[in-house]
Design a protein around this motif. Structure first.
Motif, short mmCIF file in Angstrom:
data_model
loop_
_atom_site.label_atom_id
_atom_site.label_comp_id
_atom_site.label_asym_id
_atom_site.label_seq_id
_atom_site.Cartn_x
_atom_site.Cartn_y
_atom_site.Cartn_z
N GLU A 1 0.81 -1.23 0.00
CA GLU A 1 0.00 0.00 0.00
C GLU A 1 0.84 1.27 0.00
O GLU A 1 0.32 2.36 -0.24
CB GLU A 1 -0.92 0.02 1.23
CG GLU A 1 -1.97 -1.07 1.25
CD GLU A 1 -1.47 -2.33 1.93
OE1 GLU A 1 -2.31 -3.17 2.29
OE2 GLU A 1 -0.25 -2.47 2.12
N VAL A 2 2.13 1.15 0.26
CA VAL A 2 3.02 2.31 0.35
C VAL A 2 3.70 2.55 -1.00
O VAL A 2 4.42 1.70 -1.50
CB VAL A 2 4.09 2.10 1.44
CG1 VAL A 2 5.10 3.25 1.42
CG2 VAL A 2 3.44 2.01 2.82
N GLN A 3 3.45 3.71 -1.58
CA GLN A 3 4.11 4.07 -2.83
C GLN A 3 5.50 4.65 -2.56
O GLN A 3 6.46 4.34 -3.24
CB GLN A 3 3.28 5.09 -3.62
CG GLN A 3 3.90 5.47 -4.96
CD GLN A 3 2.99 6.37 -5.78
OE1 GLN A 3 2.03 6.93 -5.27
NE2 GLN A 3 3.29 6.51 -7.04
N ASN A 4 5.58 5.50 -1.54
CA ASN A 4 6.88 6.07 -1.17
C ASN A 4 6.84 6.44 0.31
O ASN A 4 5.78 6.69 0.89
CB ASN A 4 7.19 7.30 -2.01
CG ASN A 4 8.63 7.75 -1.83
OD1 ASN A 4 9.55 6.94 -1.80
ND2 ASN A 4 8.84 9.05 -1.69
N ILE A 5 8.03 6.45 0.91
CA ILE A 5 8.12 6.82 2.32
C ILE A 5 9.47 7.48 2.58
O ILE A 5 10.49 7.08 2.02
CB ILE A 5 7.93 5.57 3.23
CG1 ILE A 5 7.68 6.00 4.69
CG2 ILE A 5 9.09 4.61 3.12
CD1 ILE A 5 7.03 4.91 5.51
N VAL B 1 4.52 9.54 4.56
CA VAL B 1 4.02 8.39 3.80
C VAL B 1 3.21 8.88 2.59
O VAL B 1 2.32 9.71 2.73
CB VAL B 1 3.13 7.49 4.68
CG1 VAL B 1 2.66 6.27 3.89
CG2 VAL B 1 3.86 7.07 5.94
N THR B 2 3.54 8.33 1.42
CA THR B 2 2.72 8.52 0.23
C THR B 2 2.04 7.19 -0.06
O THR B 2 2.69 6.20 -0.36
CB THR B 2 3.56 8.95 -0.98
OG1 THR B 2 4.22 10.19 -0.68
CG2 THR B 2 2.68 9.14 -2.22
N GLU B 3 0.74 7.18 0.06
CA GLU B 3 -0.04 5.97 -0.11
C GLU B 3 -0.37 5.75 -1.59
O GLU B 3 -0.53 6.70 -2.35
CB GLU B 3 -1.34 6.13 0.68
CG GLU B 3 -2.21 4.91 0.78
CD GLU B 3 -3.48 5.21 1.56
OE1 GLU B 3 -3.55 4.81 2.73
OE2 GLU B 3 -4.40 5.87 1.01
N ARG B 4 -0.44 4.49 -1.99
CA ARG B 4 -0.85 4.19 -3.36
C ARG B 4 -2.31 4.57 -3.55
O ARG B 4 -3.14 4.38 -2.66
CB ARG B 4 -0.65 2.71 -3.69
CG ARG B 4 0.82 2.34 -3.77
CD ARG B 4 1.03 0.97 -4.37
NE ARG B 4 2.45 0.64 -4.41
CZ ARG B 4 3.29 1.05 -5.36
NH1 ARG B 4 2.82 1.76 -6.37
NH2 ARG B 4 4.56 0.73 -5.31
N LYS B 5 -2.63 5.10 -4.72
CA LYS B 5 -4.00 5.54 -5.00
C LYS B 5 -4.72 4.43 -5.76
O LYS B 5 -4.34 4.08 -6.88
CB LYS B 5 -3.98 6.81 -5.83
CG LYS B 5 -5.37 7.37 -6.12
CD LYS B 5 -5.28 8.65 -6.92
CE LYS B 5 -6.69 9.20 -7.21
NZ LYS B 5 -6.62 10.45 -8.02
N PRO B 6 -5.78 3.85 -5.19
CA PRO B 6 -6.52 2.80 -5.90
C PRO B 6 -7.12 3.34 -7.20
O PRO B 6 -7.76 4.40 -7.21
CB PRO B 6 -7.62 2.41 -4.91
CG PRO B 6 -7.12 2.87 -3.57
CD PRO B 6 -6.32 4.10 -3.85
#
Length: 237
Positions: A85-89, A103-108
């Motif tokens: 679920e984590v795109q970048n951190i 935290v940059t979360e993945r976008k569904p």
């Protein structure tokens, strides 16, 4: 004698400064990381601060209790990025000794209907999910080949740039290397074919939907095919 006193004074000052530095460094080195500040770059849907804290604990174990001077921030980032679920951190050390985690979360972008239910993002990365009522995402009913995920994610990204399809795209299937679309407000299925000539196909679909809304003579079609050049083939079968 005066010069001798000056030398003694200078030596004492050097010893005092050295002792202060050693004491400060030792105290700083033995200070443990006790506070973690967690921030999301966008409003989160899949993660929250409690879950990120849990991920920190799971990935770090004793790292979270280590002396702050010995923490390997790059290693910490690498471990946390393994979470789907984590795109970048990004992890930073705060001046007061705590950690700041961004935290940059993945976008569904779409759902995947298979044995397990997944979200997929624009990069074709899959992650398991529990239903989120606030999202109305198109569903990709994939075949058994996982290699179709990335090109399909790219296709859905392009389709959803069109205002009509962003609202109307309900499901997308892959059958014998042909993409088939299901719309929310129209009863016919749309044979898209492959992903070539996509803009022309989207334009033809927009025109057909507009006419179908306004003309009774275009009602009753079960399937329209956009894969033919310069035409839309509509059938009642």
């Amino acid at each position: 004698m005066k010069a001798y006193k000056s030398i003694i004074f200078l030596v004492l000052m050097l010893l005092l400064l050295g002792g202060s530095y050693w004491f400060s460094h030792t105290k700083n080195q033995t200070k443990k990381v006790t506070e973690v500040e967690i921030n999301f770059t966008h409003p989160s849907l899949l993660l929250d601060t409690l879950l990120v804290n849990k991920l920190l604990t799971q990935n770090l174990s004793k790292q979270s209790e280590q002396l702050k001077e010995s923490l390997d921030l790059n290693m910490l980032e690498t471990q946390l990025k393994r979470t789907p679920e984590v795109q970048n951190i990004e992890v930073y050390m705060l001046p007061q000794g705590g950690l700041s985690v961004e935290v940059t979360e993945r976008k569904p972008l779409f759902e995947v209907a298979s044995d397990k239910r997944f979200f997929g993002d624009a990069e074709g990365v899959l992650f398991e999910y529990q239903s989120i009522d606030s999202l109305e995402l198109p569903v990709f009913k994939m075949d058994s080949t996982i290699t179709t995920i990335v090109p399909t994610a790219d296709l859905i990204t392009k389709l959803r740039k069109d205002p009509l399809l962003d609202m109307e795209l309900k499901a997308i299937y892959l059958n014998n290397n042909e993409y088939i679309l299901e719309l929310r407000s129209f009863p016919f299925e749309v044979v898209l074919g492959d992903s070539t000539q996509l803009q022309q196909k989207i334009k033809k679909l927009n025109v057909f939907c507009a006419f179908q809304t306004s003309q009774d003579s275009l009602k009753g079609y079960k399937k329209i095919n956009l894969s033919y050049k310069n035409q839309v083939v509509a059938t009642t079968l």
